[in-house]
Structures are given as C-alpha cells and as structure tokens.
Design a protein around this motif. Structure first.
Motif, PDB file in Angstrom:
ATOM      1  N   LEU A  17     -14.319 -52.235  30.826  1.00 18.35           N
ATOM      2  CA  LEU A  17     -15.224 -53.222  31.432  1.00 18.35           C
ATOM      3  C   LEU A  17     -16.621 -53.101  30.819  1.00 18.35           C
ATOM      4  CD1 LEU A  17     -14.214 -52.654  35.177  1.00 18.35           C
ATOM      5  CD2 LEU A  17     -13.393 -54.467  33.628  1.00 18.35           C
ATOM      6  N   ASN A  18     -16.984 -54.075  30.008  1.00 17.10           N
ATOM      7  CA  ASN A  18     -18.297 -54.034  29.359  1.00 17.10           C
ATOM      8  C   ASN A  18     -19.433 -53.945  30.369  1.00 17.10           C
ATOM      9  OD1 ASN A  18     -17.316 -54.092  26.732  1.00 17.10           O
ATOM     10  ND2 ASN A  18     -17.260 -56.325  26.680  1.00 17.10           N
ATOM     11  N   ALA A  19     -19.311 -54.672  31.477  1.00 17.97           N
ATOM     12  CA  ALA A  19     -20.368 -54.641  32.491  1.00 17.97           C
ATOM     13  C   ALA A  19     -20.555 -53.224  33.019  1.00 17.97           C
ATOM     14  CB  ALA A  19     -20.046 -55.602  33.628  1.00 17.97           C
ATOM     15  N   TYR A  20     -19.451 -52.501  33.238  1.00 14.73           N
ATOM     16  CA  TYR A  20     -19.558 -51.120  33.707  1.00 14.73           C
ATOM     17  C   TYR A  20     -20.229 -50.251  32.645  1.00 14.73           C
ATOM     18  CZ  TYR A  20     -18.529 -46.318  34.735  1.00 14.73           C
ATOM     19  OH  TYR A  20     -18.678 -44.973  34.958  1.00 14.73           O
ATOM     20  N   LEU A  21     -19.824 -50.396  31.384  1.00 21.47           N
ATOM     21  CA  LEU A  21     -20.398 -49.580  30.307  1.00 21.47           C
ATOM     22  C   LEU A  21     -21.900 -49.825  30.168  1.00 21.47           C
ATOM     23  CD1 LEU A  21     -17.556 -49.914  27.658  1.00 21.47           C
ATOM     24  CD2 LEU A  21     -18.107 -47.895  29.051  1.00 21.47           C
ATOM     25  N   MET A  22     -22.309 -51.105  30.269  1.00 22.71           N
ATOM     26  CA  MET A  22     -23.736 -51.408  30.179  1.00 22.71           C
ATOM     27  C   MET A  22     -24.485 -50.818  31.371  1.00 22.71           C
ATOM     28  SD  MET A  22     -23.930 -55.227  28.514  1.00 22.71           S
ATOM     29  CE  MET A  22     -22.678 -55.980  29.542  1.00 22.71           C
ATOM     30  N   TYR A  23     -23.889 -50.914  32.548  1.00 22.00           N
ATOM     31  CA  TYR A  23     -24.498 -50.334  33.752  1.00 22.00           C
ATOM     32  C   TYR A  23     -24.653 -48.823  33.593  1.00 22.00           C
ATOM     33  CZ  TYR A  23     -24.616 -48.213  38.364  1.00 22.00           C
ATOM     34  OH  TYR A  23     -24.941 -47.418  39.428  1.00 22.00           O
ATOM     35  N   MET A  25     -24.682 -46.951  30.873  1.00 19.87           N
ATOM     36  CA  MET A  25     -25.639 -46.598  29.834  1.00 19.87           C
ATOM     37  C   MET A  25     -27.062 -46.871  30.313  1.00 19.87           C
ATOM     38  SD  MET A  25     -25.702 -47.745  25.921  1.00 19.87           S
ATOM     39  CE  MET A  25     -27.088 -47.338  24.886  1.00 19.87           C
ATOM     40  N   GLY A  26     -27.252 -48.006  30.992  1.00 20.65           N
ATOM     41  CA  GLY A  26     -28.578 -48.316  31.516  1.00 20.65           C
ATOM     42  C   GLY A  26     -29.045 -47.289  32.532  1.00 20.65           C
ATOM     43  N   LYS A  27     -28.119 -46.869  33.369  1.00 19.35           N
ATOM     44  CA  LYS A  27     -28.456 -45.860  34.383  1.00 19.35           C
ATOM     45  C   LYS A  27     -28.866 -44.545  33.718  1.00 19.35           C
ATOM     46  CE  LYS A  27     -26.436 -43.776  38.506  1.00 19.35           C
ATOM     47  NZ  LYS A  27     -25.225 -43.676  39.330  1.00 19.35           N
ATOM     48  N   ALA A  28     -28.119 -44.132  32.706  1.00 15.43           N
ATOM     49  CA  ALA A  28     -28.452 -42.892  31.991  1.00 15.43           C
ATOM     50  C   ALA A  28     -29.797 -43.029  31.272  1.00 15.43           C
ATOM     51  CB  ALA A  28     -27.346 -42.542  30.992  1.00 15.43           C
ATOM     52  N   ALA A  29     -30.019 -44.169  30.649  1.00 13.85           N
ATOM     53  CA  ALA A  29     -31.285 -44.393  29.940  1.00 13.85           C
ATOM     54  C   ALA A  29     -32.451 -44.384  30.921  1.00 13.85           C
ATOM     55  CB  ALA A  29     -31.237 -45.720  29.185  1.00 13.85           C
ATOM     56  N   LEU A  33     -35.436 -41.642  30.753  1.00 16.93           N
ATOM     57  CA  LEU A  33     -36.791 -42.133  30.496  1.00 16.93           C
ATOM     58  C   LEU A  33     -37.690 -41.904  31.704  1.00 16.93           C
ATOM     59  CD1 LEU A  33     -38.715 -43.393  28.518  1.00 16.93           C
ATOM     60  CD2 LEU A  33     -37.900 -45.648  29.242  1.00 16.93           C
ATOM     61  N   SER A  34     -37.159 -42.100  32.902  1.00 13.97           N
ATOM     62  CA  SER A  34     -37.954 -41.868  34.116  1.00 13.97           C
ATOM     63  C   SER A  34     -38.427 -40.426  34.196  1.00 13.97           C
ATOM     64  CB  SER A  34     -37.142 -42.227  35.364  1.00 13.97           C
ATOM     65  OG  SER A  34     -36.951 -43.609  35.434  1.00 13.97           O
ATOM     66  N   GLU A  35     -37.567 -39.496  33.814  1.00 19.24           N
ATOM     67  CA  GLU A  35     -37.957 -38.078  33.813  1.00 19.24           C
ATOM     68  C   GLU A  35     -39.094 -37.826  32.826  1.00 19.24           C
ATOM     69  OE1 GLU A  35     -34.250 -36.110  32.977  1.00 19.24           O
ATOM     70  OE2 GLU A  35     -33.483 -36.453  35.011  1.00 19.24           O
ATOM     71  N   ARG A  36     -38.994 -38.417  31.653  1.00 22.37           N
ATOM     72  CA  ARG A  36     -40.050 -38.238  30.639  1.00 22.37           C
ATOM     73  C   ARG A  36     -41.362 -38.875  31.102  1.00 22.37           C
ATOM     74  NH1 ARG A  36     -37.878 -36.723  25.330  1.00 22.37           N
ATOM     75  NH2 ARG A  36     -35.618 -36.660  25.494  1.00 22.37           N
ATOM     76  N   LEU A  37     -41.265 -40.038  31.727  1.00 22.62           N
ATOM     77  CA  LEU A  37     -42.471 -40.707  32.230  1.00 22.62           C
ATOM     78  C   LEU A  37     -43.092 -39.920  33.379  1.00 22.62           C
ATOM     79  CD1 LEU A  37     -41.231 -44.408  32.186  1.00 22.62           C
ATOM     80  CD2 LEU A  37     -43.001 -43.416  30.721  1.00 22.62           C
ATOM     81  N   ALA A  38     -42.262 -39.412  34.271  1.00 25.57           N
ATOM     82  CA  ALA A  38     -42.769 -38.641  35.416  1.00 25.57           C
ATOM     83  C   ALA A  38     -43.554 -37.428  34.942  1.00 25.57           C
ATOM     84  CB  ALA A  38     -41.619 -38.227  36.321  1.00 25.57           C
ATOM     85  N   ALA A  39     -43.138 -36.838  33.837  1.00 31.77           N
ATOM     86  CA  ALA A  39     -43.863 -35.695  33.287  1.00 31.77           C
ATOM     87  C   ALA A  39     -45.282 -36.083  32.876  1.00 31.77           C
ATOM     88  CB  ALA A  39     -43.110 -35.113  32.091  1.00 31.77           C
TER      89      ALA A  39
END
Length: 174
Positions: A17-23, A25-29, A33-39
């Motif tokens: 399911l492409n929608a699942y894969l995009m979800y 990957m987006g969640k991991a990204a 990124l949120s962790e890096r920004l929070a720093a």
C-alpha cells in the motif's frame, strides 16, 4: 501466524500500500527532524515559516497564515517565537499600516542554514538504502505528486497550471 508474510513489523500486504509507505516514511522523517529541531528549541512550524519567508521574501502575517492553511493566532505565536529568537522581524507596511510583514533577519538566515544541514542529515539517515540517482528520482516523483495535489487556487494567487489541467468532476444537480 505465518512469519513468511511479515516483513519487519508490517505484513507484506500492508507493504504493497503506497499510502501506508508514504505515511510510515513521513512519520519517521517527522520524528527524526522534530528531534533535531527540538535540540535547537524549534518545532516544524518554525522551520516552515522560516523557509517560506526565505523563499518568498517578506510576507504579511495574514498571507503567511493563508499560505500555510494555518489559524492566524497560531501563526502569530510561531512568529512571536521566531521574533524573540531574533530569526524574523515584524515590520508595518508603510502603504497599509494594518499589514505587518514578517521578514527574515541575518540571524534567521544563519539559523535556517544550520537547519538545512539538519534536514540534509535527516534525509541521509532516512534514505541511506538509496543511491544518489535513486534519491533524485524519489524527490522528483514526490514533487510531481505534490504538484498534482496542490490546491486549485493558492491563497492570493491564480490557479496553478497543474490544477488548471486537472480533470474536473461534472457538476451535480440536486
């Protein structure tokens, strides 16, 4: 349960399911990124506003909120955070004193350059299994899909060529 039908933590059928894969990957990204920004004391919305102002130049707060499809009071909080950090400044329009333009400061440009390095490192982590040409191809495909999904009329603008060329559903009669 048939273990041959499971890859990692997701069943093989789900991985088709492409929608699942995009979800996923987006969640991991987003998490990485949120962790890096929070720093750096920032959140994704801070990055988004900084990038938009860097790309488009000074923008009235109302236009920024509309472009980001964001509540004006939520945008005001983000801009206030960025202003306090010295990354943006708010300047009244000399032509219309009701308009407050948000513009990037030199410190904001420096911060954005550092954030872009964080983004590149995040991309490197997420896309490690892909070669450079594969990364370029993925980025090109994602941009194409993103353009296809763009709203028909961006705030303050005219209809995009992609939206103009998109088939329209026939009008329904009640």
């Amino acid at each position: 349960m048939d273990q041959t039908a499971v890859t990692g933590t997701a069943p093989t059928g789900v991985l088709r399911l492409n929608a699942y894969l995009m979800y996923a990957m987006g969640k991991a990204a987003r998490r990485t990124l949120s962790e890096r920004l929070a720093a750096r004391g920032l959140r994704l919305w801070h990055l988004t506003v900084l990038t938009m102002v860097a790309d488009l130049g000074p923008q009235p707060k109302g236009v920024l909120a509309a472009r980001l499809d964001m509540n004006a009071s939520d945008l005001a909080k983000i801009v206030r955070d960025l202003d306090r950090a010295g990354h943006v400044e708010c300047v009244r329009s000399p032509l219309d004193r009701r308009l407050v333009h948000v513009r990037l400061t030199p410190d904001g440009r420096t911060a954005l350059d550092l954030l872009n390095a964080d983004i590149a490192a995040t991309d490197d982590d997420l896309l490690a299994p892909l070669s450079e040409p594969e990364r370029d191809q993925l980025a090109s495909l994602l941009r194409r899909v993103h353009t296809h999904l763009a709203p028909a009329r961006p705030p303050g603008g005219t209809e995009s060529p992609a939206a103009r060329d998109r088939p329209r559903p026939a009008p329904t009669v009640p």
